[in-house]
Scaffold this motif. Structure first.
Motif, PDB file in Angstrom:
ATOM      1  N   GLY A 214       0.946  -1.161  -0.027  1.00 11.00           N
ATOM      2  CA  GLY A 214      -0.053  -0.033  -0.330  1.00 11.00           C
ATOM      3  C   GLY A 214       0.905   1.308   0.059  1.00 11.00           C
ATOM      4  O   GLY A 214       0.599   2.213  -0.736  1.00 11.00           O
TER       5      GLY A 214
ATOM      6  N   SER B 157       2.311   1.648  -3.575  1.00  7.79           N
ATOM      7  CA  SER B 157       1.186   2.109  -4.300  1.00  7.79           C
ATOM      8  C   SER B 157       0.924   3.584  -4.109  1.00  7.79           C
ATOM      9  O   SER B 157       0.636   4.125  -5.015  1.00  7.79           O
ATOM     10  CB  SER B 157      -0.096   1.356  -3.898  1.00  7.79           C
ATOM     11  N   ASP B 158       0.975   3.991  -2.929  1.00  6.61           N
ATOM     12  CA  ASP B 158       0.479   5.501  -2.612  1.00  6.61           C
ATOM     13  C   ASP B 158       1.609   6.133  -3.429  1.00  6.61           C
ATOM     14  O   ASP B 158       1.343   7.495  -3.805  1.00  6.61           O
ATOM     15  CB  ASP B 158       0.579   5.471  -0.950  1.00  6.61           C
TER      16      ASP B 158
END
Length: 69
Positions: free
Chosen positions: A30, A33-34
């Motif tokens: 995550g 991805s951010d």
């Protein structure tokens, strides 16, 4: 586009998956991805160091490194 966003995108172009980048940097998928989406502008220091190292040395993803060996 941020510098970190560019680094993640360029690493992906070399064949790195978000999962492989997360494993190599110690970040969550995550978090990577951010960075890729531009939602996070600055990664934690240890993640930044690892991403910079992978990007600047031209490191290839582990899967490709094993196949070439």
């Amino acid at each position: 586009m941020t510098t970190w966003q560019n680094k993640v995108l360029e690493l992906e172009e070399r064949g790195w998956s978000l999962t492989a980048l997360a494993r190599a940097t110690g970040a969550s998928i995550g978090a990577i991805s951010d960075l890729k989406q531009g939602r996070t502008k600055e990664p934690r220091a240890n993640v930044a160091l690892q991403l910079h190292h992978l990007h600047s040395t031209g490191a290839m993803p582990p899967e490709q490194g094993r196949e070439a060996a």
